[in-house]
Design an enzyme around this catalytic site. Structure first.
Site, PDB file in Angstrom:
ATOM      1  N   ASP A 104     -71.464 -78.047  58.167  1.00  7.55           N
ATOM      2  CA  ASP A 104     -70.190 -77.554  57.647  1.00  7.55           C
ATOM      3  C   ASP A 104     -69.592 -76.514  58.588  1.00  7.55           C
ATOM      4  OD1 ASP A 104     -69.069 -75.923  54.566  1.00  7.55           O
ATOM      5  OD2 ASP A 104     -68.090 -77.409  55.872  1.00  7.55           O
ATOM      6  N   LYS A 159     -65.997 -78.706  63.341  1.00 10.89           N
ATOM      7  CA  LYS A 159     -66.163 -80.163  63.214  1.00 10.89           C
ATOM      8  C   LYS A 159     -66.453 -80.832  64.552  1.00 10.89           C
ATOM      9  CE  LYS A 159     -65.294 -78.675  59.299  1.00 10.89           C
ATOM     10  NZ  LYS A 159     -66.477 -78.149  58.557  1.00 10.89           N
ATOM     11  N   ASP A 182     -69.941 -82.204  55.621  1.00  9.41           N
ATOM     12  CA  ASP A 182     -68.716 -81.925  54.873  1.00  9.41           C
ATOM     13  C   ASP A 182     -67.500 -82.287  55.743  1.00  9.41           C
ATOM     14  OD1 ASP A 182     -67.026 -79.001  53.514  1.00  9.41           O
ATOM     15  OD2 ASP A 182     -67.082 -81.058  52.801  1.00  9.41           O
ATOM     16  N   ASN A 183     -66.358 -82.537  55.121  1.00 10.19           N
ATOM     17  CA  ASN A 183     -65.057 -82.657  55.806  1.00 10.19           C
ATOM     18  C   ASN A 183     -64.939 -83.819  56.771  1.00 10.19           C
ATOM     19  OD1 ASN A 183     -65.767 -79.286  56.051  1.00 10.19           O
ATOM     20  ND2 ASN A 183     -64.131 -80.005  54.702  1.00 10.19           N
ATOM     21  N   GLU A 196     -61.653 -79.206  48.989  1.00  2.00           N
ATOM     22  CA  GLU A 196     -61.905 -78.168  47.994  1.00  2.00           C
ATOM     23  C   GLU A 196     -60.599 -77.590  47.432  1.00  2.00           C
ATOM     24  OE1 GLU A 196     -63.361 -78.337  50.966  1.00  2.00           O
ATOM     25  OE2 GLU A 196     -63.123 -76.518  52.125  1.00  2.00           O
TER      26      GLU A 196
HETATM   27  C1  LIG Z   1     -70.541 -72.522  68.709  1.00  3.56           C
HETATM   28  C2  LIG Z   1     -69.736 -73.205  67.670  1.00  3.56           C
HETATM   29  C3  LIG Z   1     -70.592 -74.195  66.859  1.00  3.56           C
HETATM   30  N1  LIG Z   1     -71.734 -73.536  66.297  1.00  3.56           N
HETATM   31  C4  LIG Z   1     -71.706 -72.681  65.239  1.00  3.56           C
HETATM   32  N2  LIG Z   1     -72.841 -72.025  64.952  1.00  3.56           N
HETATM   33  C5  LIG Z   1     -72.879 -71.162  63.906  1.00  3.56           C
HETATM   34  N3  LIG Z   1     -71.821 -70.903  63.109  1.00  3.56           N
HETATM   35  C6  LIG Z   1     -70.678 -71.552  63.376  1.00  3.56           C
HETATM   36  C7  LIG Z   1     -70.559 -72.468  64.438  1.00  3.56           C
HETATM   37  N4  LIG Z   1     -69.307 -72.977  64.420  1.00  3.56           N
HETATM   38  C8  LIG Z   1     -68.658 -72.385  63.397  1.00  3.56           C
HETATM   39  N5  LIG Z   1     -69.476 -71.519  62.772  1.00  3.56           N
HETATM   40  C9  LIG Z   1     -69.169 -70.713  61.588  1.00  3.56           C
HETATM   41  O1  LIG Z   1     -69.021 -71.645  60.512  1.00  3.56           O
HETATM   42  C10 LIG Z   1     -67.795 -71.393  59.819  1.00  3.56           C
HETATM   43  C11 LIG Z   1     -66.793 -72.421  60.232  1.00  3.56           C
HETATM   44  C12 LIG Z   1     -66.572 -73.492  59.487  1.00  3.56           C
HETATM   45  C13 LIG Z   1     -65.557 -74.516  59.935  1.00  3.56           C
HETATM   46  N6  LIG Z   1     -65.031 -75.176  58.751  1.00  3.56           N
HETATM   47  C14 LIG Z   1     -63.784 -75.633  58.761  1.00  3.56           C
HETATM   48  O2  LIG Z   1     -63.073 -75.549  59.755  1.00  3.56           O
HETATM   49  C15 LIG Z   1     -63.258 -76.202  57.501  1.00  3.56           C
HETATM   50  C16 LIG Z   1     -61.869 -76.355  57.398  1.00  3.56           C
HETATM   51  C17 LIG Z   1     -61.294 -76.858  56.242  1.00  3.56           C
HETATM   52  C18 LIG Z   1     -59.838 -77.024  56.165  1.00  3.56           C
HETATM   53  C19 LIG Z   1     -59.291 -78.181  55.618  1.00  3.56           C
HETATM   54  C20 LIG Z   1     -57.890 -78.334  55.547  1.00  3.56           C
HETATM   55  C21 LIG Z   1     -57.069 -77.320  56.003  1.00  3.56           C
HETATM   56  F1  LIG Z   1     -55.726 -77.434  55.908  1.00  3.56           F
HETATM   57  C22 LIG Z   1     -57.616 -76.154  56.540  1.00  3.56           C
HETATM   58  C23 LIG Z   1     -59.001 -76.007  56.624  1.00  3.56           C
HETATM   59  C24 LIG Z   1     -62.115 -77.215  55.139  1.00  3.56           C
HETATM   60  C25 LIG Z   1     -63.496 -77.056  55.251  1.00  3.56           C
HETATM   61  O3  LIG Z   1     -64.309 -77.380  54.218  1.00  3.56           O
HETATM   62  C26 LIG Z   1     -64.079 -76.561  56.419  1.00  3.56           C
HETATM   63  O4  LIG Z   1     -65.442 -76.464  56.475  1.00  3.56           O
HETATM   64  C27 LIG Z   1     -67.353 -70.011  60.243  1.00  3.56           C
HETATM   65  O5  LIG Z   1     -67.957 -69.046  59.427  1.00  3.56           O
HETATM   66  C28 LIG Z   1     -67.869 -69.952  61.688  1.00  3.56           C
HETATM   67  O6  LIG Z   1     -68.093 -68.611  62.102  1.00  3.56           O
HETATM   68 MG   LIG Z   2     -66.350 -77.554  54.843  1.00  6.77          MG
END
Ligand SMILES: CCCNc1ncnc2c1ncn2[C@@H]1O[C@H](/C=C/CNC(=O)c2cc(-c3ccc(F)cc3)cc(O)c2O)[C@@H](O)[C@H]1O
Ligand SMILES: [Mg+2]
Length: 214
Positions: free
Chosen positions: A141, A144, A169-170, A199
């Site tokens: 999650d 993406k 997810d997503n 969600e």
């Molecule tokens: C080095 C990057 C990859 N490795 C990673 N390692 C550890 N943590 C990571 C991470 N990438 C991202 N994260 C963290 O996960 C979280 C990111 C989640 C990304 N999720 C989304 O973009 C998302 C986005 C939507 C979304 C859907 C529609 C919309 F209009 C706007 C947003 C819905 C969801 O359910 C989502 O999960 C943050 O807390 C970030 O700091």
């Molecule tokens: Mg998600």
């Protein structure tokens, strides 16, 4: 200075949920995000699908990529058997600090190991650093575009065994097209799409469940 969305979500938990009651933490977050301020938690509708997969797998070891505020961490950990372990990776320290407090409010800190760092750095070190051989369940999650590279990395690091379940997810919104193509076309996975909604909205989204065949 203005508070952040994660800080306001934590405030809603501390105001409306009962300490030590994971169900009330889940309800408080869903109520806040549905009625006050949207946030990217897996949410209640997809959350029920997550619950059913966790219950079916009954995992001893779980990896979550992308903790965010800890909503899905709480959903998963509340269903785990006594000695099961959930490792959740979050690379934003400010967000990780909020997630720790949400997980603690739910009383689930003993089942959860929140690791601050990027998945690409940690996945290769999980075996020796956390004494985990393989994961029974992985919940993807995070960003993406990292679903596919991190899945390939988990394969290469021998973190998946015959029967390991990946739940992403997503896969429709925002979407993970390269990941979907991979798990659906690879002979090493048995993949299935669980249609649902983004969600707190009526927009289509869903979870992809992929069993690693070894
Ligand atoms: C080095 C990057 C990859 N490795 C990673 N390692 C550890 N943590 C990571 C991470 N990438 C991202 N994260 C963290 O996960 C979280 C990111 C989640 C990304 N999720 C989304 O973009 C998302 C986005 C939507 C979304 C859907 C529609 C919309 F209009 C706007 C947003 C819905 C969801 O359910 C989502 O999960 C943050 O807390 C970030 O700091
Ligand atoms: Mg998600």
């Amino acid at each position: 200075t203005r508070s952040t969305r994660p800080q306001r979500l934590l405030g809603a938990v501390q105001k409306n949920a009962t300490r030590g009651d994971p169900g009330s933490v889940i309800q408080a977050i869903d109520h806040y995000c549905r009625n006050k301020e949207w946030a990217m938690n897996v949410g209640d509708e997809k959350g029920c699908i997550l619950d059913s997969v966790v219950s079916e797998v009954n995992p001893a070891t779980v990896l979550e990529l992308g903790t965010y505020c800890g909503y899905s961490t709480v959903r998963i950990a509340r269903l785990l058997p006594p000695h099961a372990k959930l490792i959740t990776l979050e690379f934003n320290p400010a967000v990780a600090a909020i997630a720790r407090q949400v997980i603690a409010w739910a009383g689930l800190e003993d089942k959860v190991q929140l690791v601050e760092g990027a998945s690409g750095d940690f996945i290769p070190r999980i075996k020796e650093q956390f004494g985990v051989k393989t994961f029974d369940l992985v919940f993807l999650d995070h960003w993406k575009e990292y679903y596919l590279p991190d899945t390939k990395l988990m394969e290469e690091c021998g973190l998946l065994r015959k029967g390991s379940v990946l739940l992403a997810d997503n896969v429709v919104c925002p979407g993970a097209p390269d990941y979907l193509e991979y798990v659906r076309s690879s002979p090493r996975y048995e993949s299935r799409y669980f249609k649902s909604h983004l969600e707190y909205t009526k927009v289509e989204d869903g979870l992809e469940k992929s069993v690693f065949l070894g």
